[in-house]
Design an enzyme around this catalytic site. Structure first.
Site, short mmCIF file in Angstrom:
data_model
loop_
_atom_site.label_atom_id
_atom_site.label_comp_id
_atom_site.label_asym_id
_atom_site.label_seq_id
_atom_site.Cartn_x
_atom_site.Cartn_y
_atom_site.Cartn_z
N ARG A 170 0.80 -1.22 0.00
CA ARG A 170 0.00 0.00 0.00
C ARG A 170 0.84 1.28 0.00
NH1 ARG A 170 -2.66 -3.92 1.44
NH2 ARG A 170 -0.73 -4.46 2.48
N THR A 171 1.77 1.37 0.93
CA THR A 171 2.44 2.66 1.12
C THR A 171 3.28 3.01 -0.11
OG1 THR A 171 2.51 2.10 3.45
CG2 THR A 171 3.79 4.02 2.75
N LYS B 16 26.05 -3.35 0.04
CA LYS B 16 27.52 -3.28 -0.03
C LYS B 16 28.08 -2.54 1.18
CE LYS B 16 26.88 -2.37 -4.90
NZ LYS B 16 27.02 -1.26 -5.86
N ARG C 215 10.92 4.05 3.67
CA ARG C 215 10.54 3.05 4.68
C ARG C 215 11.81 2.33 5.10
NH1 ARG C 215 5.57 -1.05 4.62
NH2 ARG C 215 4.63 0.92 5.24
N HIS D 100 4.40 5.73 11.63
CA HIS D 100 3.94 5.65 10.23
C HIS D 100 2.96 6.81 10.06
CE1 HIS D 100 2.92 4.13 6.41
NE2 HIS D 100 2.63 2.87 6.69
N1 CP Z 1 -0.53 -0.12 5.74
C1 CP Z 1 0.72 -0.35 5.25
O1 CP Z 1 1.70 0.30 5.66
O2 CP Z 1 0.79 -1.34 4.32
P1 CP Z 1 2.09 -1.75 3.51
O3 CP Z 1 3.05 -2.38 4.49
O4 CP Z 1 1.62 -2.70 2.46
O5 CP Z 1 2.69 -0.49 2.94
#
Ligand code: CP
Length: 305
Positions: A52-53, A82, A103, A131
């Site tokens: 999703r993100t 590396k 991320r 998040h």
């Molecule tokens: N909700 C969410 O962060 O989903 P993903 O890990 O798929 O990005």
């Protein structure tokens, strides 16, 4: 539009910036072709898996007429493998793109990245830390059903110890709204004391209850997955996993006007047999990620022209 250099944690937002962001997300949702950032490039740098993100950030940038450069598995396919430091990677990528969605598997990584970046860094999840863009789309979704938010009872269920989505959502709900939060978690996954202390400081009411009680008391039930990848000892994961499930048998316990949310991915927390129940709004919630991220990209890039 208020200026942010980076989006690292949900506490950065105040009532004004939340309203501006949500109003802009509404406008973008209603007129998606009216907004654009042509010529701008987003780097999506993901050291942990994501559906999703990453894809909603990339969709948001493409819908705005911008472009995307991406490493979907930066742990393996970037020069991290590396031995390159996050800081060096960010300094280099700052010269290739106009905004970074990051991320990472370590708490605090987004803050470290922001400290060396001369373009906006958006925290797309830093380990068990925060998040913030998920919390923003979650709150946006809650407000679309309950415009007042004040007075709601919100249950958070599952992995509250390692769950960055619930941590970030607590920071937003606890600060700006008179909500009651119910935590439901296996003993090993209880919400951390820093969040409980934060809620106390904000005079936000919270309590820890059993699952069935929480289902019947809540206006919003926010289910989460117990995250196997965060556990060092699999016997602890086994103790915590699959304790709570919403299924056909749970439906009579849940208020008629309640909403059931989940940041996804789900395992067994919500049985797909009830996906068609109008209270199940997790796919709509995921869709809202595009509008919120489009609005956020506009906000960050317009503030940094
Ligand atoms: N909700 C969410 O962060 O989903 P993903 O890990 O798929 O990005």
């Amino acid at each position: 539009m208020s200026k942010f250099d980076h989006v690292i944690e949900s506490q950065q937002f105040n009532e004004d910036t939340l309203k501006e962001l949500f109003d802009l997300a509404d406008e973008v949702k209603n007129n998606p072709t009216r907004y654009s950032t042509p010529g701008k490039i987003m780097a999506s740098l993901f050291y942990e898996p994501s559906t999703r993100t990453r894809l909603s950030f990339e969709s948001a940038m493409l819908r705005l007429g911008g472009s995307v450069i991406s490493t979907e598995n930066a742990k393996e396919f970037s020069s991290f493998s590396k031995g390159e430091s996050l800081e060096d990677s960010i300094k280099v990528i700052s010269g290739y793109a106009d905004i970074i969605a990051l991320r990472h598997f370590e708490i605090g990584a987004a803050k470290r990245a922001a400290s060396v970046s001369n373009i906006p860094v958006v925290n797309a999840g830093d380990g068990a830390g925060q998040h913030p863009t998920q919390a923003l789309l979650d709150l946006y979704t809650i407000q679309s059903y309950f415009p007042q938010v004040d007075g709601l009872t919100v249950a958070m269920v599952g992995d509250l110890r390692y769950g960055r989505t619930t941590r970030s959502l607590c920071y937003l709900l606890g600060r700006f709204f008179k909500v009651k939060i119910i935590f439901v978690a296996p003993p090993i996954c209880r919400m951390a004391d820093d969040i409980k202390g934060y809620l106390d400081k904000q005079s936000c009411t919270w309590e820890e209850l059993e699952f069935e009680e929480a289902l019947s008391l809540s206006d919003c039930i926010y289910m989460t997955r117990v995250q196997k990848e965060r556990f060092l000892h699999m016997e602890n994961y086994e103790k915590a996993a699959n304790k709570y499930q919403i299924n056909k048998d749970s439906l009579p316990l849940i208020n008629k006007n309640a909403i059931i949310m989940h940041p996804l991915p789900r395992l067994k927390e919500i049985n797909p047999e009830i996906d068609e129940d109008p209270r199940m709004i997790y796919f709509e919630q995921a869709q809202n990620g595009v509008w919120i991220r489009m609005a956020l990209i506009l906000m960050l890039l317009n503030g940094n022209n």
